[in-house]
Enzyme design. Sequence first.
Site, mmCIF file in Angstrom:
data_model
loop_
_atom_site.group_PDB
_atom_site.id
_atom_site.type_symbol
_atom_site.label_atom_id
_atom_site.label_comp_id
_atom_site.label_asym_id
_atom_site.label_seq_id
_atom_site.Cartn_x
_atom_site.Cartn_y
_atom_site.Cartn_z
ATOM 1 N N SER A 2 0.887 -1.172 0.000
ATOM 2 C CA SER A 2 0.000 0.000 0.000
ATOM 3 C C SER A 2 0.919 1.214 0.000
ATOM 4 C CB SER A 2 -0.850 0.024 1.274
ATOM 5 O OG SER A 2 -1.618 -1.141 1.369
ATOM 6 N N ALA A 8 6.744 -1.105 11.983
ATOM 7 C CA ALA A 8 5.631 -0.333 11.419
ATOM 8 C C ALA A 8 6.235 0.693 10.472
ATOM 9 C CB ALA A 8 4.862 0.363 12.531
ATOM 10 N N LYS A 9 5.372 1.291 9.621
ATOM 11 C CA LYS A 9 5.892 2.226 8.620
ATOM 12 C C LYS A 9 6.556 3.438 9.267
ATOM 13 C CE LYS A 9 3.640 0.852 4.390
ATOM 14 N NZ LYS A 9 2.438 0.755 3.635
ATOM 15 N N ARG A 10 6.243 3.695 10.540
ATOM 16 C CA ARG A 10 6.863 4.865 11.195
ATOM 17 C C ARG A 10 8.298 4.572 11.673
ATOM 18 N NH1 ARG A 10 2.960 2.746 14.214
ATOM 19 N NH2 ARG A 10 3.615 1.706 16.113
#
Length: 283
Positions: free
Chosen positions: A8, A244-246
């Site tokens: 995504s 996570a994307k962070r």
Amino acid sequence: MLTRFAPSPTGDLHLGHAYSAVLAHAAARAAGGQFRIRIDDIDGSRSREAFVGASLADLAWLGLDRDGDVVRQSNRLGDYAAALDDLRRRGLVYPCFCTRADIAASLSAPHGPSGAIYPGTCRGLSAAARERRMADEPHCWRLDMARAVAETGELAWEEAGQGFRTADPAAHGDIVLARKDAPASYHLASTLDDAAIGVTHVIRGADLIASTDVHRLLQALLGLVVPIYRHHALVCGADGKRLAKRDAAASLKALREAGVDGRALAADLAADRLPAGYSLQKP
Ligand code: GLU
């Protein structure tokens, strides 16, 4: 064999994405099959075009060559609408006018694998009330889970190397299949895409295993071929939590800029060897 990797474009890819992509690519190549890329870009509020290019650049850096064109969900909206129409004609979905606040206010709402279980407020609206409210109220479309499960009966899927697992879609309640602001939910789009692309093996993280309950149900309702699934271990950081994307330090962009050799990294990941400070959390 045909596998896929389906990012995504909502942030930079990290080591966990690389692990997933490497496993799917390696499985396809070992079997002389195909490896496809799909971009899950129908979440208009969170998808960014810049992340599409960045994700493809990351995969190229890892040396993961792909087959065929990149599939973009934003080009497949007609398919999603047709499937939804089919379910609508069969009385398996209904319009829901509730806001998040309405659902949160319903004290009885217990949680299932997909979040709060919808209390069913709009399920029993009359056809006339639906028509009237649809004319001027924003709404999503929910699956009538009890009806759907009654239609399909018990379902199972093959988890690679582990035999068959029973699907438990009912635990998710009346899930959303199309949102006010997105033409198809992840569940609906992903299930239709995998079938349309001809994916034989869905290789993805163990965090998505509960989604397979719903995907298996949608396959049965829509007459789709059922792939074999492999839900793999998740990559964790030094704190033992999954990435996570962070987590900017684990982003592939950061690793590339730090001079890491992408192809060597991919070979390591394919052999379950992770860079120092990272580990695999077995499902
Ligand atoms: N775009 C989804 C994700 O990144 C894909 C999940 C899947 O592989 O089905 O979580």
